[in-house]
Design a protein around this motif. Sequence first.
Motif, PDB file in Angstrom:
ATOM      1  N   THR A   9       6.921  14.295   2.785  1.00 34.66           N
ATOM      2  CA  THR A   9       5.676  13.694   2.300  1.00 34.66           C
ATOM      3  C   THR A   9       5.967  12.406   1.534  1.00 34.66           C
ATOM      4  N   ALA A  10       6.989  12.431   0.707  1.00 34.87           N
ATOM      5  CA  ALA A  10       7.364  11.235  -0.063  1.00 34.87           C
ATOM      6  C   ALA A  10       7.799  10.112   0.864  1.00 34.87           C
ATOM      7  N   ARG A  11       8.574  10.440   1.889  1.00 32.44           N
ATOM      8  CA  ARG A  11       9.008   9.413   2.851  1.00 32.44           C
ATOM      9  C   ARG A  11       7.823   8.821   3.592  1.00 32.44           C
ATOM     10  N   ALA A  12       6.902   9.659   3.996  1.00 35.37           N
ATOM     11  CA  ALA A  12       5.715   9.180   4.709  1.00 35.37           C
ATOM     12  C   ALA A  12       4.891   8.264   3.816  1.00 35.37           C
ATOM     13  N   HIS A  13       4.765   8.637   2.534  1.00 33.01           N
ATOM     14  CA  HIS A  13       4.003   7.800   1.595  1.00 33.01           C
ATOM     15  C   HIS A  13       4.692   6.453   1.391  1.00 33.01           C
ATOM     16  N   ALA A  15       6.602   4.895   3.461  1.00 30.08           N
ATOM     17  CA  ALA A  15       6.409   4.106   4.685  1.00 30.08           C
ATOM     18  C   ALA A  15       5.006   3.524   4.726  1.00 30.08           C
ATOM     19  N   GLN A  16       4.021   4.289   4.316  1.00 33.14           N
ATOM     20  CA  GLN A  16       2.634   3.820   4.288  1.00 33.14           C
ATOM     21  C   GLN A  16       2.484   2.676   3.278  1.00 33.14           C
ATOM     22  N   VAL A  17       3.100   2.819   2.117  1.00 40.41           N
ATOM     23  CA  VAL A  17       3.048   1.769   1.098  1.00 40.41           C
ATOM     24  C   VAL A  17       3.740   0.503   1.602  1.00 40.41           C
ATOM     25  N   ALA A  18       4.890   0.653   2.228  1.00 43.52           N
ATOM     26  CA  ALA A  18       5.631  -0.507   2.747  1.00 43.52           C
ATOM     27  C   ALA A  18       4.808  -1.246   3.798  1.00 43.52           C
ATOM     28  N   THR A  19       4.157  -0.507   4.681  1.00 40.11           N
ATOM     29  CA  THR A  19       3.322  -1.126   5.713  1.00 40.11           C
ATOM     30  C   THR A  19       2.147  -1.856   5.082  1.00 40.11           C
ATOM     31  N   ALA A  20       1.498  -1.227   4.118  1.00 40.27           N
ATOM     32  CA  ALA A  20       0.349  -1.855   3.447  1.00 40.27           C
ATOM     33  C   ALA A  20       0.786  -3.095   2.675  1.00 40.27           C
ATOM     34  N   LEU A  21       1.945  -3.029   2.016  1.00 41.00           N
ATOM     35  CA  LEU A  21       2.441  -4.175   1.258  1.00 41.00           C
ATOM     36  C   LEU A  21       2.787  -5.333   2.192  1.00 41.00           C
ATOM     37  N   ASP A  22       3.453  -5.043   3.301  1.00 46.43           N
ATOM     38  CA  ASP A  22       3.751  -6.096   4.281  1.00 46.43           C
ATOM     39  C   ASP A  22       2.471  -6.757   4.773  1.00 46.43           C
ATOM     40  N   SER A  23       1.483  -5.946   5.034  1.00 51.16           N
ATOM     41  CA  SER A  23       0.201  -6.463   5.511  1.00 51.16           C
ATOM     42  C   SER A  23      -0.470  -7.332   4.446  1.00 51.16           C
ATOM     43  N   ALA A  24      -0.479  -6.844   3.210  1.00 48.00           N
ATOM     44  CA  ALA A  24      -1.097  -7.593   2.109  1.00 48.00           C
ATOM     45  C   ALA A  24      -0.350  -8.895   1.845  1.00 48.00           C
ATOM     46  N   ARG A  71      -3.981 -11.088  -6.605  1.00 48.63           N
ATOM     47  CA  ARG A  71      -4.542 -10.968  -5.251  1.00 48.63           C
ATOM     48  C   ARG A  71      -4.029  -9.710  -4.564  1.00 48.63           C
ATOM     49  N   LEU A  72      -2.752  -9.421  -4.751  1.00 51.26           N
ATOM     50  CA  LEU A  72      -2.198  -8.198  -4.154  1.00 51.26           C
ATOM     51  C   LEU A  72      -2.873  -6.959  -4.737  1.00 51.26           C
ATOM     52  N   ARG A  73      -3.103  -6.954  -6.041  1.00 55.43           N
ATOM     53  CA  ARG A  73      -3.751  -5.796  -6.681  1.00 55.43           C
ATOM     54  C   ARG A  73      -5.152  -5.561  -6.136  1.00 55.43           C
ATOM     55  N   ARG A  74      -5.809  -6.630  -5.732  1.00 55.20           N
ATOM     56  CA  ARG A  74      -7.181  -6.517  -5.214  1.00 55.20           C
ATOM     57  C   ARG A  74      -7.231  -6.276  -3.709  1.00 55.20           C
ATOM     58  N   ASP A  75      -6.099  -6.311  -3.041  1.00 52.78           N
ATOM     59  CA  ASP A  75      -6.070  -6.146  -1.588  1.00 52.78           C
ATOM     60  C   ASP A  75      -6.484  -4.717  -1.217  1.00 52.78           C
ATOM     61  N   ASP A  76      -7.435  -4.609  -0.308  1.00 51.02           N
ATOM     62  CA  ASP A  76      -7.984  -3.305   0.060  1.00 51.02           C
ATOM     63  C   ASP A  76      -6.942  -2.357   0.649  1.00 51.02           C
ATOM     64  N   SER A  77      -5.983  -2.870   1.415  1.00 45.45           N
ATOM     65  CA  SER A  77      -4.996  -1.988   2.029  1.00 45.45           C
ATOM     66  C   SER A  77      -4.097  -1.339   0.978  1.00 45.45           C
ATOM     67  N   LEU A  78      -3.858  -2.014  -0.110  1.00 45.28           N
ATOM     68  CA  LEU A  78      -3.057  -1.430  -1.189  1.00 45.28           C
ATOM     69  C   LEU A  78      -3.912  -0.581  -2.112  1.00 45.28           C
ATOM     70  N   ARG A  79      -5.099  -1.061  -2.429  1.00 46.89           N
ATOM     71  CA  ARG A  79      -5.979  -0.299  -3.336  1.00 46.89           C
ATOM     72  C   ARG A  79      -6.325   1.052  -2.776  1.00 46.89           C
ATOM     73  N   SER A  80      -6.501   1.125  -1.455  1.00 39.88           N
ATOM     74  CA  SER A  80      -6.895   2.396  -0.837  1.00 39.88           C
ATOM     75  C   SER A  80      -5.818   3.461  -1.007  1.00 39.88           C
ATOM     76  N   LEU A  81      -4.606   3.071  -1.252  1.00 38.87           N
ATOM     77  CA  LEU A  81      -3.517   4.032  -1.425  1.00 38.87           C
ATOM     78  C   LEU A  81      -3.525   4.686  -2.799  1.00 38.87           C
ATOM     79  N   TYR A  82      -4.195   4.066  -3.753  1.00 38.21           N
ATOM     80  CA  TYR A  82      -4.103   4.536  -5.134  1.00 38.21           C
ATOM     81  C   TYR A  82      -5.431   4.848  -5.786  1.00 38.21           C
ATOM     82  N   VAL A  83      -6.483   4.963  -5.012  1.00 40.36           N
ATOM     83  CA  VAL A  83      -7.784   5.341  -5.612  1.00 40.36           C
ATOM     84  C   VAL A  83      -8.186   6.725  -5.196  1.00 40.36           C
TER      85      VAL A  83
END
Length: 83
Positions: A9-13, A15-24, A71-83
Amino acid sequence: MEDTEALGTARAHRAQVATALDSALGRLRDGDRRLLEMLSAHDRPDYRGIGSALGRPVGSIGPTRQRALSRLRRDDSLRSLYV
């Protein structure tokens, strides 16, 4: 068994964070993205070196960094991971 599941689960998370950060990061202005990449590099240059490489005054690096991080903090792809 639980440790293996938690590890997966931690690895999957991560990977999801890395993908969202790259996108942002890809949605930032090129100069802002390059600035953050330089600041986060293992062998990062000092502000003079960064300013020289980016063609920016040294005094603009800190404020530009803050705006880019904001701007990164406000990016929807990153925010969705932590709300």
